[in-house]
Motif scaffolding. Structure first.
Motif, PDB file in Angstrom:
ATOM      1  N   UNK A  37      58.166  31.348  30.405  1.00 16.58           N
ATOM      2  CA  UNK A  37      57.828  31.818  31.754  1.00 16.58           C
ATOM      3  C   UNK A  37      56.339  32.137  31.860  1.00 16.58           C
ATOM      4  N   UNK A  38      55.827  32.922  30.914  1.00 15.48           N
ATOM      5  CA  UNK A  38      54.439  33.360  31.015  1.00 15.48           C
ATOM      6  C   UNK A  38      53.444  32.239  30.743  1.00 15.48           C
ATOM      7  N   UNK A  39      53.736  31.365  29.800  1.00 16.77           N
ATOM      8  CA  UNK A  39      52.811  30.262  29.562  1.00 16.77           C
ATOM      9  C   UNK A  39      52.883  29.239  30.694  1.00 16.77           C
ATOM     10  N   UNK A  40      54.017  29.164  31.371  1.00 14.60           N
ATOM     11  CA  UNK A  40      54.085  28.369  32.594  1.00 14.60           C
ATOM     12  C   UNK A  40      53.183  28.962  33.668  1.00 14.60           C
ATOM     13  N   UNK A  41      53.192  30.290  33.791  1.00 13.73           N
ATOM     14  CA  UNK A  41      52.292  30.975  34.729  1.00 13.73           C
ATOM     15  C   UNK A  41      50.836  30.712  34.363  1.00 13.73           C
ATOM     16  N   UNK A  42      50.537  30.720  33.067  1.00 14.03           N
ATOM     17  CA  UNK A  42      49.165  30.482  32.620  1.00 14.03           C
ATOM     18  C   UNK A  42      48.707  29.080  33.011  1.00 14.03           C
ATOM     19  N   UNK A  43      49.571  28.093  32.804  1.00 10.70           N
ATOM     20  CA  UNK A  43      49.214  26.725  33.185  1.00 10.70           C
ATOM     21  C   UNK A  43      48.979  26.596  34.678  1.00 10.70           C
ATOM     22  N   UNK A  44      49.843  27.218  35.486  1.00 13.02           N
ATOM     23  CA  UNK A  44      49.683  27.181  36.939  1.00 13.02           C
ATOM     24  C   UNK A  44      48.388  27.876  37.354  1.00 13.02           C
ATOM     25  N   UNK A  45      48.107  29.042  36.741  1.00 10.08           N
ATOM     26  CA  UNK A  45      46.894  29.789  37.079  1.00 10.08           C
ATOM     27  C   UNK A  45      45.647  28.985  36.732  1.00 10.08           C
ATOM     28  N   UNK A  46      45.699  28.244  35.628  1.00  6.10           N
ATOM     29  CA  UNK A  46      44.544  27.438  35.216  1.00  6.10           C
ATOM     30  C   UNK A  46      44.249  26.343  36.245  1.00  6.10           C
ATOM     31  N   UNK A  47      45.296  25.637  36.671  1.00  5.70           N
ATOM     32  CA  UNK A  47      45.112  24.565  37.652  1.00  5.70           C
ATOM     33  C   UNK A  47      44.567  25.117  38.967  1.00  5.70           C
ATOM     34  N   UNK A  48      45.128  26.236  39.426  1.00  3.74           N
ATOM     35  CA  UNK A  48      44.684  26.823  40.687  1.00  3.74           C
ATOM     36  C   UNK A  48      43.251  27.344  40.591  1.00  3.74           C
ATOM     37  N   UNK A  49      42.899  27.932  39.445  1.00  2.00           N
ATOM     38  CA  UNK A  49      41.542  28.443  39.271  1.00  2.00           C
ATOM     39  C   UNK A  49      40.530  27.305  39.245  1.00  2.00           C
ATOM     40  N   UNK A  50      40.900  26.167  38.653  1.00  2.00           N
ATOM     41  CA  UNK A  50      40.001  25.018  38.657  1.00  2.00           C
ATOM     42  C   UNK A  50      39.772  24.530  40.091  1.00  2.00           C
ATOM     43  N   UNK A  51      40.829  24.516  40.897  1.00  2.00           N
ATOM     44  CA  UNK A  51      40.679  24.162  42.302  1.00  2.00           C
ATOM     45  C   UNK A  51      39.771  25.161  43.012  1.00  2.00           C
ATOM     46  N   UNK A  52      39.881  26.433  42.641  1.00  2.00           N
ATOM     47  CA  UNK A  52      39.054  27.464  43.265  1.00  2.00           C
ATOM     48  C   UNK A  52      37.572  27.233  42.975  1.00  2.00           C
ATOM     49  N   UNK A  53      37.240  26.882  41.722  1.00  2.00           N
ATOM     50  CA  UNK A  53      35.834  26.638  41.401  1.00  2.00           C
ATOM     51  C   UNK A  53      35.302  25.416  42.141  1.00  2.00           C
ATOM     52  N   UNK A  54      36.139  24.400  42.303  1.00  2.00           N
ATOM     53  CA  UNK A  54      35.710  23.205  43.030  1.00  2.00           C
ATOM     54  C   UNK A  54      35.439  23.524  44.500  1.00  2.00           C
TER      55      UNK A  54
END
Length: 208
Positions: A37-54
């Motif tokens: 569950x938590x590492x799934x959250x980490x993967x989702x957070x990483x993708x969303x944060x990359x979109x945020x920087x873009x």
């Protein structure tokens, strides 16, 4: 003889064995389930944060610099004083003056940084703050022209951010004997990321 019979029956009695086995296996099962569950959250957070920087860097390249100290115009270097205005910086090595790099976080910036952070905050991990969003303005000799607006390479980064687990991974790991302090899985450093684009036009009120 009677005592011996009681001992034999006790050794053969398997009542409650399944409960004991479940008590041994259940913490490990929960640790694995919560980890997924938590590492799934980490993967989702990483993708969303990359979109945020873009998104942030696309906004930053058309706005007033978020940091103080970014020049307004491109000037000639010493030794190129006779070069006419309008000459591209790429026309000669060292033609345009390099003002150096300037960086700041959204917490240190003015209206531009606050506006961009507000735009992307929904995409960042919930514990992110303006101090975790950094803007950088770096000279690029292939951009701009003498006497024109300063056009640096703009970079937006996510820095110094921890990812916090929401499930009791630490407590379960302690129960399994992995660590006696209960801190396993409490938080990890969030992967750093950045996005860069050449500045287009750094001016007030420009929106994308």
């Amino acid at each position: 003889m009677i005592l011996r019979g009681h001992i034999i029956r006790f050794r053969r009695d398997e009542g409650g064995a399944a409960l004991v086995e479940m008590g041994i296996i259940m913490p490990l099962f929960l640790l694995l389930a919560f980890g997924l569950i938590d590492f799934g959250r980490l993967g989702f957070a990483y993708v969303m944060a990359q979109k945020a920087t873009e998104q942030a860097v696309r906004a930053a390249v058309v706005r007033t610099p978020a940091c103080d100290g970014v020049p307004a115009a491109t000037t000639r270097s010493i030794g190129w004083s006779l070069t006419p205005y309008g000459t591209a910086c790429s026309a000669g090595d060292g033609l345009c003056a390099d003002p150096g790099s300037v960086s700041c976080t959204a917490a240190q910036s003015g209206a531009t940084g606050a506006e961009i952070y507000a735009r992307i905050t929904a995409l960042l991990p919930t514990n992110a703050t303006p101090a975790n969003l950094r803007f950088g303005y770096d000279y690029d000799g292939n951009l701009g022209f003498v006497g024109g607006p300063y056009t640096p390479r703009v970079t937006v980064e996510i820095v110094d951010l921890d990812f916090e687990f929401v499930t009791p991974i630490g407590a379960l790991a302690t129960l399994m004997g992995a660590n006696a302090d209960g801190k396993v899985g409490a938080a990890i450093a969030f992967p750093g990321m950045s996005a860069s684009l050449p500045a287009e036009i750094l001016m007030d009120g420009e929106n994308t």
